[in-house]
Write a protein that holds these residues in place. Sequence first.
Motif: not given
Length: 231
Positions: A176-180, A160-161, A144-146
């Motif tokens: 915003r970075k929402v998943l790594a 998106s990126r 899941p993302p944040a």
Amino acid sequence: MRFTPIHVVLTFIALSHFVRGADNQLTAAERGDGWQLLFDGTSLKGWRGYQDASISGWEVQDGTLHAIAKTKGVTLITTKTFSDFELSWEWKLPFAGNNGVKYFVTEARPSAPGHEYQMLDDDNHPDGKIGPHRQTAAFYDVLPPAADKPTKPIGEWNASRIIVRGNHVEHWLNGRKVLAYELGSAEVKAGLAKSKFAKEPGFGDKITGPIMLTYHSDDCWFRNLKVRELK
């Protein structure tokens, strides 16, 4: 010259457009940084159907790449392939809409061609009710993302990126970075084991492949699709 309120408004609009840049074009700085356009705003050049060169269910509409709802559409892939890269795009969906962008794509595994950055009306599509691992910006059905991801309202444009460097992958949403995640990590292995891809050989591995735009019989609009290869 005396400026009236309308002059101020028009000047603000013009400056805002200048700062943002024209759609489906690269700035001089982007070209210098190695960015390539994947959609020129006027044609489907550089794309083909997955496992088939023909394209159906897509059109160029007012400078966007539009997936046409409820037709015999095909999934699109780029004619170029990528390994380490940064991919950027903008998208919008209608009420209850669903689409996605996939990477690490192979045509040898059509049941699970690659990892998917999910794009969804989280509140109104049935997948959104299953859980955050199926919602916007997720590694679809795996991670899941944040929870506090900055999603725009349905009908508005999201940005998106995806960044892939070595085994490190990032999903970004609206700045915003929402998943790594790290390929091969315990976290990814656990997510895969619980997913629909658990019995798909090779799914979860990094491979060089094209970028994919999925087709789910819903309207979806893309613009400013661009990519750069990372060294």
